[in-house]
Structures are given as C-alpha cells and as structure tokens.
Scaffold this motif. Structure first.
Motif, PDB file in Angstrom:
ATOM      1  N   ALA A 229       0.826  -1.211   0.000  1.00  0.00           N
ATOM      2  CA  ALA A 229       0.000   0.000   0.000  1.00  0.00           C
ATOM      3  C   ALA A 229       0.859   1.259   0.000  1.00  0.00           C
ATOM      4  O   ALA A 229       0.502   2.269  -0.625  1.00  0.00           O
ATOM      5  CB  ALA A 229      -0.925  -0.015   1.214  1.00  0.00           C
ATOM      6  N   GLU A 230       1.997   1.204   0.679  1.00  0.00           N
ATOM      7  CA  GLU A 230       2.870   2.377   0.739  1.00  0.00           C
ATOM      8  C   GLU A 230       3.601   2.595  -0.577  1.00  0.00           C
ATOM      9  O   GLU A 230       3.899   3.734  -0.955  1.00  0.00           O
ATOM     10  CB  GLU A 230       3.867   2.203   1.883  1.00  0.00           C
ATOM     11  N   ALA A 231       3.878   1.521  -1.301  1.00  0.00           N
ATOM     12  CA  ALA A 231       4.658   1.618  -2.537  1.00  0.00           C
ATOM     13  C   ALA A 231       3.820   2.022  -3.742  1.00  0.00           C
ATOM     14  O   ALA A 231       4.359   2.538  -4.721  1.00  0.00           O
ATOM     15  CB  ALA A 231       5.349   0.286  -2.817  1.00  0.00           C
ATOM     16  N   ARG A 232       2.515   1.779  -3.688  1.00  0.00           N
ATOM     17  CA  ARG A 232       1.648   2.027  -4.849  1.00  0.00           C
ATOM     18  C   ARG A 232       0.858   3.326  -4.703  1.00  0.00           C
ATOM     19  O   ARG A 232       0.566   3.775  -3.605  1.00  0.00           O
ATOM     20  CB  ARG A 232       0.675   0.865  -5.022  1.00  0.00           C
ATOM     21  N   ARG A 233       0.492   3.867  -5.845  1.00  0.00           N
ATOM     22  CA  ARG A 233      -0.405   5.019  -5.849  1.00  0.00           C
ATOM     23  C   ARG A 233      -1.841   4.558  -5.639  1.00  0.00           C
ATOM     24  O   ARG A 233      -2.232   3.485  -6.104  1.00  0.00           O
ATOM     25  CB  ARG A 233      -0.306   5.780  -7.177  1.00  0.00           C
ATOM     26  N   CYS A 234      -2.603   5.376  -4.958  1.00  0.00           N
ATOM     27  CA  CYS A 234      -4.039   5.146  -4.874  1.00  0.00           C
ATOM     28  C   CYS A 234      -4.747   6.382  -5.416  1.00  0.00           C
ATOM     29  O   CYS A 234      -4.101   7.367  -5.782  1.00  0.00           O
ATOM     30  CB  CYS A 234      -4.467   4.822  -3.442  1.00  0.00           C
ATOM     31  N   TYR A 235      -6.073   6.349  -5.471  1.00  0.00           N
ATOM     32  CA  TYR A 235      -6.806   7.368  -6.213  1.00  0.00           C
ATOM     33  C   TYR A 235      -7.805   8.074  -5.311  1.00  0.00           C
ATOM     34  O   TYR A 235      -8.736   7.469  -4.776  1.00  0.00           O
ATOM     35  CB  TYR A 235      -7.488   6.731  -7.421  1.00  0.00           C
ATOM     36  N   ALA A 236      -7.576   9.376  -5.146  1.00  0.00           N
ATOM     37  CA  ALA A 236      -8.384  10.192  -4.246  1.00  0.00           C
ATOM     38  C   ALA A 236      -9.836  10.196  -4.703  1.00  0.00           C
ATOM     39  O   ALA A 236     -10.133  10.486  -5.869  1.00  0.00           O
ATOM     40  CB  ALA A 236      -7.841  11.617  -4.198  1.00  0.00           C
ATOM     41  N   ASN A 237     -10.737   9.872  -3.766  1.00  0.00           N
ATOM     42  CA  ASN A 237     -12.166   9.776  -4.050  1.00  0.00           C
ATOM     43  C   ASN A 237     -12.441   8.908  -5.276  1.00  0.00           C
ATOM     44  O   ASN A 237     -13.376   9.162  -6.046  1.00  0.00           O
ATOM     45  CB  ASN A 237     -12.809  11.156  -4.205  1.00  0.00           C
ATOM     46  N   SER A 238     -11.571   7.910  -5.462  1.00  0.00           N
ATOM     47  CA  SER A 238     -11.695   6.921  -6.539  1.00  0.00           C
ATOM     48  C   SER A 238     -11.595   7.536  -7.930  1.00  0.00           C
ATOM     49  O   SER A 238     -12.022   6.930  -8.910  1.00  0.00           O
ATOM     50  CB  SER A 238     -13.018   6.141  -6.401  1.00  0.00           C
ATOM     51  N   ASP A 239     -10.997   8.706  -8.038  1.00  0.00           N
ATOM     52  CA  ASP A 239     -10.847   9.416  -9.312  1.00  0.00           C
ATOM     53  C   ASP A 239      -9.549   8.959  -9.976  1.00  0.00           C
ATOM     54  O   ASP A 239      -8.458   9.201  -9.455  1.00  0.00           O
ATOM     55  CB  ASP A 239     -10.812  10.922  -9.046  1.00  0.00           C
ATOM     56  N   PRO A 240      -9.616   8.291 -11.134  1.00  0.00           N
ATOM     57  CA  PRO A 240      -8.400   7.785 -11.782  1.00  0.00           C
ATOM     58  C   PRO A 240      -7.446   8.889 -12.218  1.00  0.00           C
ATOM     59  O   PRO A 240      -6.288   8.606 -12.540  1.00  0.00           O
ATOM     60  CB  PRO A 240      -8.935   6.999 -12.986  1.00  0.00           C
ATOM     61  N   ASN A 241      -7.903  10.133 -12.231  1.00  0.00           N
ATOM     62  CA  ASN A 241      -7.048  11.263 -12.610  1.00  0.00           C
ATOM     63  C   ASN A 241      -6.420  11.956 -11.407  1.00  0.00           C
ATOM     64  O   ASN A 241      -5.761  12.981 -11.570  1.00  0.00           O
ATOM     65  CB  ASN A 241      -7.860  12.284 -13.417  1.00  0.00           C
ATOM     66  N   ARG A 242      -6.636  11.410 -10.231  1.00  0.00           N
ATOM     67  CA  ARG A 242      -6.098  12.040  -9.020  1.00  0.00           C
ATOM     68  C   ARG A 242      -5.321  11.001  -8.211  1.00  0.00           C
ATOM     69  O   ARG A 242      -5.767  10.524  -7.171  1.00  0.00           O
ATOM     70  CB  ARG A 242      -7.236  12.646  -8.201  1.00  0.00           C
TER      71      ARG A 242
ATOM     72  N   PRO B 260      -8.973  20.378  -1.280  1.00  0.00           N
ATOM     73  CA  PRO B 260      -9.575  19.781  -0.082  1.00  0.00           C
ATOM     74  C   PRO B 260      -9.212  18.308   0.032  1.00  0.00           C
ATOM     75  O   PRO B 260      -9.069  17.606  -0.976  1.00  0.00           O
ATOM     76  CB  PRO B 260     -11.086  19.963  -0.312  1.00  0.00           C
ATOM     77  N   PRO B 261      -9.036  17.815   1.256  1.00  0.00           N
ATOM     78  CA  PRO B 261      -8.664  16.399   1.420  1.00  0.00           C
ATOM     79  C   PRO B 261      -9.776  15.483   0.939  1.00  0.00           C
ATOM     80  O   PRO B 261     -10.963  15.779   1.112  1.00  0.00           O
ATOM     81  CB  PRO B 261      -8.460  16.268   2.937  1.00  0.00           C
ATOM     82  N   PRO B 262      -9.417  14.365   0.310  1.00  0.00           N
ATOM     83  CA  PRO B 262     -10.437  13.421  -0.132  1.00  0.00           C
ATOM     84  C   PRO B 262     -11.016  12.672   1.061  1.00  0.00           C
ATOM     85  O   PRO B 262     -10.414  12.616   2.135  1.00  0.00           O
ATOM     86  CB  PRO B 262      -9.676  12.481  -1.063  1.00  0.00           C
ATOM     87  N   LEU B 263     -12.167  12.083   0.844  1.00  0.00           N
ATOM     88  CA  LEU B 263     -12.782  11.261   1.887  1.00  0.00           C
ATOM     89  C   LEU B 263     -12.150   9.873   1.910  1.00  0.00           C
ATOM     90  O   LEU B 263     -11.925   9.303   2.976  1.00  0.00           O
ATOM     91  CB  LEU B 263     -14.285  11.157   1.639  1.00  0.00           C
ATOM     92  N   ILE B 264     -11.876   9.322   0.718  1.00  0.00           N
ATOM     93  CA  ILE B 264     -11.267   7.990   0.608  1.00  0.00           C
ATOM     94  C   ILE B 264     -10.217   8.015  -0.494  1.00  0.00           C
ATOM     95  O   ILE B 264     -10.138   8.965  -1.291  1.00  0.00           O
ATOM     96  CB  ILE B 264     -12.317   6.889   0.317  1.00  0.00           C
ATOM     97  N   ALA B 265      -9.405   6.983  -0.543  1.00  0.00           N
ATOM     98  CA  ALA B 265      -8.488   6.769  -1.674  1.00  0.00           C
ATOM     99  C   ALA B 265      -8.408   5.271  -1.912  1.00  0.00           C
ATOM    100  O   ALA B 265      -8.141   4.494  -0.998  1.00  0.00           O
ATOM    101  CB  ALA B 265      -7.107   7.341  -1.389  1.00  0.00           C
ATOM    102  N   ASP B 266      -8.650   4.862  -3.158  1.00  0.00           N
ATOM    103  CA  ASP B 266      -8.800   3.461  -3.505  1.00  0.00           C
ATOM    104  C   ASP B 266      -7.672   2.998  -4.417  1.00  0.00           C
ATOM    105  O   ASP B 266      -7.216   3.740  -5.291  1.00  0.00           O
ATOM    106  CB  ASP B 266     -10.149   3.262  -4.210  1.00  0.00           C
TER     107      ASP B 266
ATOM    108  N   PHE C 111     -10.027   8.837   5.103  1.00  0.00           N
ATOM    109  CA  PHE C 111      -9.287   9.930   5.718  1.00  0.00           C
ATOM    110  C   PHE C 111     -10.165  10.770   6.643  1.00  0.00           C
ATOM    111  O   PHE C 111     -11.399  10.720   6.573  1.00  0.00           O
ATOM    112  CB  PHE C 111      -8.684  10.837   4.635  1.00  0.00           C
ATOM    113  N   VAL C 112      -9.489  11.549   7.475  1.00  0.00           N
ATOM    114  CA  VAL C 112     -10.194  12.531   8.295  1.00  0.00           C
ATOM    115  C   VAL C 112     -10.535  13.706   7.373  1.00  0.00           C
ATOM    116  O   VAL C 112      -9.646  14.416   6.909  1.00  0.00           O
ATOM    117  CB  VAL C 112      -9.311  13.002   9.464  1.00  0.00           C
TER     118      VAL C 112
ATOM    119  N   GLU D 283     -23.407  14.300   0.680  1.00  0.00           N
ATOM    120  CA  GLU D 283     -23.602  13.563  -0.579  1.00  0.00           C
ATOM    121  C   GLU D 283     -22.364  12.725  -0.915  1.00  0.00           C
ATOM    122  O   GLU D 283     -22.481  11.588  -1.391  1.00  0.00           O
ATOM    123  CB  GLU D 283     -23.915  14.539  -1.704  1.00  0.00           C
ATOM    124  N   LEU D 284     -21.159  13.265  -0.640  1.00  0.00           N
ATOM    125  CA  LEU D 284     -19.937  12.501  -0.895  1.00  0.00           C
ATOM    126  C   LEU D 284     -19.838  11.334   0.082  1.00  0.00           C
ATOM    127  O   LEU D 284     -19.432  10.230  -0.292  1.00  0.00           O
ATOM    128  CB  LEU D 284     -18.721  13.416  -0.765  1.00  0.00           C
ATOM    129  N   ARG D 285     -20.217  11.548   1.332  1.00  0.00           N
ATOM    130  CA  ARG D 285     -20.185  10.460   2.311  1.00  0.00           C
ATOM    131  C   ARG D 285     -21.138   9.346   1.897  1.00  0.00           C
ATOM    132  O   ARG D 285     -20.843   8.161   2.058  1.00  0.00           O
ATOM    133  CB  ARG D 285     -20.546  10.983   3.709  1.00  0.00           C
TER     134      ARG D 285
END
Length: 321
Positions: free
Chosen positions: A112-125, A140-146, A189-190, A197-199
């Motif tokens: 998990a530390e070595a790979r990129r993840c995607y903020a709010n599941s957005d493949p462009n972020r 603004p900080p994302p709610l999740i990253a997948d 994330f916090v 709506e995002l939650r």
C-alpha cells in the motif's frame, strides 16, 4: 465488537430532499447501465435481489447442484472454527474471529505504501499514502483513496483470496462453490468538511445493504489500529434475515438511520473496532456502513465471494482485471 448504548445519530443514509435523491440515483445509473449491458441477467438479480423471498428461492435453486467442498487450499487461519463462523453468520450476519499473521499484514502495508491510490476513486487524481496515513493534498482532502485493480499485484492479497479457511467458510455459508467477485483496498481519511452527498457515495455514515449477487460473503480486515476515531465499521446484527417489507420495496439500498432504529433494537447496532490485522466475515445483505474517520485514517481490505459469475457494478478490483 461491541454494541453501543444507542445508535449515534450521525448522518442518515440518504440526505433529505428529492434533489439529493435524484442526484444520487443519477450518479449510480451509468454504472448500472454499463453493468447490465455486460450481462443482462444482472438486471434481474439487481431488481429482485433486494427481496428476501426471491433471494432464498434463487439461492436454493443454485445450491444443490453447485455445492462443493473447498479443502485443498492452504490457510493462514488454522485456528479458526469454520462451523462456529458459519453459525454466527447465519444468526447474526457477522463473525469477528479472524486475525492476519504479522508477515501478511506487513506485506500488504508495504504494498500500500509503494503504490499510488486514487483520491475519491478518481483515476485522474493519483496520490501516495504512507503506512501512517500521511499524505499531502492539492485542494480539499479526499474522503477515501482506492487502489482499484492493483490489489491483485500483491501476493499476500492473492493468497487471502484463495485461503483455505476463508473459502471453506464461504462454501458452507453460501452452500455453493464460492466465486471471487472482487477485492478492494482503500484508505478513509479525516475529512470533516466532506459533504453528506460525498459520504453517501462512499458509504460513510450511510447505512445500506449490498446487492452484488443472490448471496454474498465479505471478509474485512483492518490494516491499521481502528478505534472510535479511525472510522470503525458498523453493522446491524441479524438484519440480513430480518427485513421489513418497507426496506425491501425500495429503489435505494441506503436507508435512513431513523427508519432503521424504528425496526432494530439499539443492542443490534454493532460498532467493530480492533487492532491492525483484525478481520471479520459479514453477509453484506445486512445493513452496514463505514464511518467517517475523525482522529486518524483507516486502511481496510475487503475480499468478496458470490455464488455466480455476474459482474459487480462499481467493481473496485476484480480477478479479471
């Protein structure tokens, strides 16, 4: 795992107002259309799979011809009582008795530390997060990253997906040869200013049930210590088999906390906390939700089995890629 003294009354599953409902339905519609085009039978499951009777009939028809004992795979959970786990799942919809070995946990954390993840599941972020959940954001900080489909690049996750104990529990509970439908690895994330709506979109403080197949079983693993401040999982015990008609005749899988507290007693609202490596099995037809992290981020792994090879709408990570 502990029942709170009373439901906490945080954000309901569906925000008030028809406008929010329409926006939420529109957000999901494209996913559902794309999934149905891949396999039109999925539409029948998605429509009728919310009804307890239809699920039991479809499940019963499939079970006798597809049941198969899974005893050939090695396991990292030799002490788990498979029969006890299945009993808990049938009655409560949840079994909390799993713990990852330290070596497995460490391997997933390194991945998990070595790979990129995607903020709010957005493949462009794409972002990177260290194992403590530290990350710098643009905006603004994302709610999740997948991590999406990368999960199958991790040998420890691939091993979990075929673990002998996990598949034996799934075989006995589903009464069918379990089909691996997806694995998911994600950070929560916090993000105190995240809109309701995002939650709802990412099932945070939003009780809902899943309709991924006629019958499913999920395994969840906390990869960091999870207490009340780290976004613990919540589930309503027994709600996978005790379902009021008003919670079946609905186009929305999410239901408001107010409507659920009228049906289920406070003692059945379970909040699940545990140390890094702690895991539990759950029937996702039970009402459940993640909660918003308020003090520290949470890293979580999900492994899901179904009874068919139907596609899963909004699939985060599939064995097919």
């Amino acid at each position: 795992m502990r029942p709170p003294t009373a439901p906490d009354g945080r954000t309901a599953a569906i925000p008030a107002g028809m406008g929010a409902r329409v926006r939420r339905l529109t957000t999901r519609l494209n996913q559902y259309i794309a999934t149905g085009r891949r396999n039109p039978v999925w539409f029948a499951m998605f429509i009728f799979g919310r009804f307890t009777l239809a699920r039991r009939l479809a499940w019963g028809i499939r079970s006798p011809s597809r049941r198969r004992s899974r005893t050939d795979h090695p396991t990292i959970f030799p002490a788990v009582d498979v029969e006890a786990a299945v009993r808990d799942l049938r009655v409560d919809g949840i079994h909390p008795g799993l713990m990852l070995p330290r070596t497995t946990l460490a391997e997933i954390l390194r991945f998990a530390e070595a790979r990129r993840c995607y903020a709010n599941s957005d493949p462009n972020r794409a972002i990177r997060v260290n194992r403590g959940g530290d990350v710098h954001f643009d905006g603004p900080p994302p709610l999740i990253a997948d991590y999406h489909g990368q999960v199958f690049d991790c040998p420890a996750i691939r091993q979990l997906a075929t673990d002998g104990t996990l598949t034996r529990i799934a075989t006995a509970y589903l009464r069918s040869e379990p089909q691996l439908t997806r694995c998911r690895l994600w950070w929560s994330f916090v993000a105190p200013d995240s809109p309701a709506e995002l939650r709802n979109t990412f099932s945070q403080d939003a009780f809902h049930f899943d309709i991924d197949d006629w019958a499913c079983l999920k395994y969840f693993f906390y990869l960091v210590d999870v207490d009340d401040g780290a976004g613990p999982h919540r589930v309503i015990r027994g709600s996978h088999r005790n379902r009021r008609l008003r919670h079946q005749f609905t186009i929305f899988k999410g239901q408001s906390l107010a409507s659920l507290t009228k049906v289920y007693p406070a003692r059945d609202f379970l909040t699940i906390t545990g140390p890094a490596g702690f895991g539990f099995a759950e029937d996702p037809f039970a009402f459940h939700t993640g909660t918003v992290a308020t003090v520290r981020p949470r890293l979580m792994l999900e492994v899901e089995y179904g009874v068919s090879q139907l596609p899963v709408a909004g699939r985060y990570g599939s064995p097919q890629g």
